[in-house]
Scaffold this motif. Structure first.
Motif, mmCIF file in Angstrom:
data_model
loop_
_atom_site.group_PDB
_atom_site.id
_atom_site.type_symbol
_atom_site.label_atom_id
_atom_site.label_comp_id
_atom_site.label_asym_id
_atom_site.label_seq_id
_atom_site.Cartn_x
_atom_site.Cartn_y
_atom_site.Cartn_z
ATOM 1 N N PRO A 58 32.428 25.978 -42.936
ATOM 2 C CA PRO A 58 33.034 26.395 -41.670
ATOM 3 C C PRO A 58 33.418 25.190 -40.805
ATOM 4 O O PRO A 58 32.682 24.215 -40.717
ATOM 5 C CB PRO A 58 31.926 27.222 -41.009
ATOM 6 N N ARG A 59 34.599 25.291 -40.175
ATOM 7 C CA ARG A 59 35.176 24.261 -39.305
ATOM 8 C C ARG A 59 35.788 23.099 -40.080
ATOM 9 O O ARG A 59 36.130 22.070 -39.494
ATOM 10 C CB ARG A 59 34.160 23.711 -38.284
ATOM 11 N N GLN A 60 35.920 23.233 -41.393
ATOM 12 C CA GLN A 60 36.533 22.156 -42.164
ATOM 13 C C GLN A 60 37.925 21.827 -41.614
ATOM 14 O O GLN A 60 38.652 22.715 -41.168
ATOM 15 C CB GLN A 60 36.646 22.547 -43.641
ATOM 16 N N ARG A 61 38.294 20.576 -41.657
ATOM 17 C CA ARG A 61 39.594 20.148 -41.141
ATOM 18 C C ARG A 61 40.736 20.887 -41.839
ATOM 19 O O ARG A 61 40.680 21.136 -43.052
ATOM 20 C CB ARG A 61 39.804 18.641 -41.349
ATOM 21 N N PRO A 62 41.806 21.192 -41.123
ATOM 22 C CA PRO A 62 42.917 21.945 -41.717
ATOM 23 C C PRO A 62 43.682 21.192 -42.792
ATOM 24 O O PRO A 62 44.404 21.809 -43.577
ATOM 25 C CB PRO A 62 43.822 22.262 -40.520
ATOM 26 N N ASP A 63 43.534 19.871 -42.856
ATOM 27 C CA ASP A 63 44.225 19.112 -43.901
ATOM 28 C C ASP A 63 43.447 19.073 -45.212
ATOM 29 O O ASP A 63 43.965 18.590 -46.221
ATOM 30 C CB ASP A 63 44.488 17.676 -43.434
ATOM 31 N N MET A 64 42.224 19.585 -45.227
ATOM 32 C CA MET A 64 41.395 19.520 -46.436
ATOM 33 C C MET A 64 41.667 20.698 -47.363
ATOM 34 O O MET A 64 42.120 21.757 -46.941
ATOM 35 C CB MET A 64 39.911 19.452 -46.047
ATOM 36 N N ALA A 65 41.363 20.492 -48.642
ATOM 37 C CA ALA A 65 41.827 21.403 -49.690
ATOM 38 C C ALA A 65 41.369 22.847 -49.487
ATOM 39 O O ALA A 65 42.189 23.773 -49.519
ATOM 40 C CB ALA A 65 41.371 20.898 -51.060
ATOM 41 N N PHE A 66 40.083 23.072 -49.296
ATOM 42 C CA PHE A 66 39.599 24.455 -49.212
ATOM 43 C C PHE A 66 40.194 25.183 -48.019
ATOM 44 O O PHE A 66 40.530 26.367 -48.103
ATOM 45 C CB PHE A 66 38.073 24.497 -49.148
ATOM 46 N N HIS A 67 40.321 24.491 -46.902
ATOM 47 C CA HIS A 67 40.938 25.107 -45.723
ATOM 48 C C HIS A 67 42.373 25.518 -46.047
ATOM 49 O O HIS A 67 42.807 26.641 -45.729
ATOM 50 C CB HIS A 67 40.907 24.116 -44.557
ATOM 51 N N ARG A 68 43.115 24.631 -46.690
ATOM 52 C CA ARG A 68 44.498 24.945 -47.044
ATOM 53 C C ARG A 68 44.565 26.077 -48.068
ATOM 54 O O ARG A 68 45.408 26.980 -47.972
ATOM 55 C CB ARG A 68 45.209 23.697 -47.583
ATOM 56 N N PHE A 69 43.684 26.052 -49.059
ATOM 57 C CA PHE A 69 43.679 27.118 -50.065
ATOM 58 C C PHE A 69 43.468 28.481 -49.409
ATOM 59 O O PHE A 69 44.189 29.448 -49.684
ATOM 60 C CB PHE A 69 42.563 26.878 -51.085
ATOM 61 N N ILE A 70 42.456 28.564 -48.549
ATOM 62 C CA ILE A 70 42.102 29.848 -47.941
ATOM 63 C C ILE A 70 43.211 30.342 -47.017
ATOM 64 O O ILE A 70 43.582 31.523 -47.046
ATOM 65 C CB ILE A 70 40.758 29.716 -47.191
#
Length: 315
Positions: A184-196
């Motif tokens: 939770p709160r992972q940066r928007p440029d990181m992979a999992f955030h982008r995937f989701i």
């Protein structure tokens, strides 16, 4: 104990502040520059701070590390957690590298100078597995460091600055090398955030390379367990310590887990290999286990589900 956390509005920093405040003996000062350039939007960083700002033992200072007056902050500070910096491998090339120089190198040197003038009991520097570069097997802290990206170079330079100030001036440094932190709160440029977010928008998931590259994924709550443990752990001054996770997996395996969690198949969009990223990462965490009592407990499926649910919540 009075603790300064730089990068307090960020992904790991906000989680760390919350964890530290669980101890009634801690007072936390969070330092971050909300108006400065960052991969994380200002609104997101403000959202990360929303609970902290209500806490009676938390003080927030909205200021750039390069311009802050240390005499206003560092006197009476016991521990400094230096998490602030410019993240990201792919954006560290070209003209943008100057932001890495100022935020990861100059700011670190300036903070070390502050801690030289106003001594602290511990200075914990947040580094990264990117300093190792390409490694074939499980890597321990004695491995040779050959970064593949300007970002990795900037963080390794920060490590070297810490060692210079420790050796010559006695700054009590501890270096932590994080391996692919998510949750939770992972940066928007990181992979999992982008995937989701792509799955939520019914867009194809962008994959750099063939998707078979693997990472040692570290859930954020496990990570902050390790960071917080450095406040009291014995015999860690001068040490460099890997902080890895419970589970390694390939990018395609992670996408398969997300397909299960969302209950639908996901279209994949394969892109060219990203410049400056290793094929595999794998942390030897035996030193963290020995010195910090660190034992990551969160498996990848549970952690991905927590990040997914956080992104599904209305902001």
């Amino acid at each position: 104990m009075k603790i300064l956390v730089t990068g307090a509005a960020g992904f790991i920093g906000s989680h760390l502040c919350e964890r530290l405040l669980q101890d009634p003996n801690h007072e936390v000062i969070g330092l971050d520059a909300l108006l400065e350039t960052s991969p994380t939007p200002i609104a997101t960083r403000e959202h990360n701070l929303r609970h902290l700002l209500l806490h009676p033992r938390f003080t927030f200072i909205n200021r750039n590390l390069l311009h802050v007056r240390w005499e206003d902050i560092l006197p009476h500070i016991d521990i400094v957690y230096h998490l602030a910096g410019m993240p990201g491998v792919r954006s560290s090339w070209g003209e943008d590298f100057k932001t890495y120089i100022s935020n990861n190198i100059e700011a670190t040197q300036r903070l070390l100078e502050g801690c030289r003038q106003f001594p602290v009991s511990r200075f914990i520097y947040a580094s990264t597995s990117s300093v190792y570069g390409e490694q074939l097997n499980q890597v321990n802290e004695d491995a040779i460091t050959i970064p593949l990206s300007p970002y990795g170079v900037s963080k390794l330079t920060g490590e070297q600055l810490c060692k210079v100030y420790a050796h010559n001036l006695g700054v009590p440094v501890v270096i932590l090398r994080f391996f692919t932190v998510y949750g939770p709160r992972q940066r928007p440029d990181m992979a999992f955030h982008r995937f989701i977010t792509h799955i939520m928008a019914d867009k194809p998931i962008p994959i750099h390379g063939d998707g078979l590259q693997t990472r040692d994924f570290t859930y954020v709550e496990d990570c902050v367990d390790a960071i917080a443990a450095t406040a009291y752990a014995a015999n860690i001054i001068g040490e460099t310590i890997n902080i890895g996770g419970k589970e390694r997996a390939s990018v395609l395996e992670c996408i398969a887990i997300l397909e299960e969690l969302f209950g639908k198949k996901v279209e994949r969009q394969f892109l060219g290999k990203a410049t400056g990223e290793p094929r595999h990462t794998w942390a030897d965490i035996s030193k963290a286990q020995r010195l910090l009592g660190y034992h990551p407990i969160t498996d990848l499926r549970t952690g991905l589900q927590a990040e997914m649910l956080d992104l599904l919540l209305p902001k």
